[in-house]
Design an enzyme around this catalytic site. Sequence first.
Site, PDB file in Angstrom:
ATOM      1  N   ASP A 170       0.840  -1.195   0.000  1.00  0.00           N
ATOM      2  CA  ASP A 170       0.000   0.000   0.000  1.00  0.00           C
ATOM      3  C   ASP A 170       0.875   1.245   0.000  1.00  0.00           C
ATOM      4  O   ASP A 170       2.048   1.212   0.388  1.00  0.00           O
ATOM      5  CB  ASP A 170      -0.934   0.007   1.207  1.00  0.00           C
ATOM      6  CG  ASP A 170      -0.190   0.029   2.542  1.00  0.00           C
ATOM      7  OD1 ASP A 170       0.768  -0.757   2.701  1.00  0.00           O
ATOM      8  OD2 ASP A 170      -0.552   0.833   3.419  1.00  0.00           O
ATOM      9  N   GLU A 226       0.202  -0.957   5.847  1.00  0.00           N
ATOM     10  CA  GLU A 226       1.274  -0.430   6.701  1.00  0.00           C
ATOM     11  C   GLU A 226       1.188   1.074   6.867  1.00  0.00           C
ATOM     12  O   GLU A 226       1.446   1.613   7.955  1.00  0.00           O
ATOM     13  CB  GLU A 226       2.635  -0.817   6.106  1.00  0.00           C
ATOM     14  CG  GLU A 226       3.822  -0.547   7.036  1.00  0.00           C
ATOM     15  CD  GLU A 226       4.387   0.856   6.932  1.00  0.00           C
ATOM     16  OE1 GLU A 226       5.187   1.243   7.820  1.00  0.00           O
ATOM     17  OE2 GLU A 226       4.049   1.584   5.982  1.00  0.00           O
TER      18      GLU A 226
END
Length: 391
Positions: free
Chosen positions: A85, A149
């Site tokens: 991400d 994250e």
Amino acid sequence: MTPTGLADLVDRRLPQLLADLEQLVRCESPSADLGAVAASADLIAALGARRLGVEPRRFTVEGCQHVAFRFGTGPIRVLLLAHHDTVWPIGSLAEHPWSIDEAGSPAVLRGPGTVDMKAGLAMAIHAMAAVAERGHDLAGVCLLVTGDEEIGSPTSRALIEEHARGARACLVLEGAGPSGALKTARKGTSWYRIGIVGRAAHAGGEPEKGINAAVELAHLILAVGALGAPEAGTTVTPTVAAAGTTTNTVPAAAVLNIDVRARTAAEQERVHAAMLALAPTVPGATLTVAGGINRPPMPRSSAAGLFAIAGRLADREGLGPLAERSVGGGSDGNFTAALGVPTLDGLGAVGGGAHAADEHVRLDAIGPRTVLLAALIQELAGPEPAAREPG
């Protein structure tokens, strides 16, 4: 010491690595867009299966997709930790397109999420493939790629801890520090959001009947900022703040977000207790404190042994001396270090501009850093390093 030939293998793989990285970058994957993260996970699963020859395992937690490539059926001995991400919203490629600038000095590649951390992910895949190509057994090696994250790993933390528990080492593919330094210590992170409730009133006609949430917000910003302890490395930073609705109304509500960084768990707990004990200054106002400790600190002791091994391998492979750095930002390596798992961070790309318009990766460093990563995987996946003769 004699180089092992890993550099030649990695050099031959560089065109594939760059082609894979371009695919990863062009597949935009902002953390909050679960559909985009799912599409990115599909790409990683296919790409990794093709390069590594193993089928991925998919994990969907609260709609967020994570991918793991695990070799062998025994316990995990070496965990490579990456995330796919990014902080970049869909459409960022139009303004910050993928590009390779070979005219500059040094040559760089650009694009959203390159240094943080899709280059590190591509490097991990090809480092593992290079080790396998040499005929080394990767049993016990696992690459875990998470999808949240950048927002604190709310759905992946348990997965990370499950994969890391009992491992010999965790290698984190976040971008390197300045000048390519590995990250051997990280501060712990805490996030808070304070809601303030007051009472609205006409700002001109009868302001005395209001309870001004904006005034309470001003007091809070000063009080929260005073909780920092620079001598201990603790920062308490008010970040996003908002109050009010119209220019002629006493604000009935306000909100304040706070970012906390600390080198020790004791400092995290001190600030946490102080945040929960905050009381309003403006009579009649009420406060609601949400949030708390997100990532525990990663002490240098968790990385010292692995950094020494990395230094020896870098010398053997002719990569030059390694530098190390303690940083304020947190990563998923904070979680593994807190479990007592030796953790070395910053093994991904060398570059800069993470989360910024000038995000970039140094082209000349991708090969050497992939060689270092491959050498670490090969070393740590074999017999216990401490039992080996000096190489």
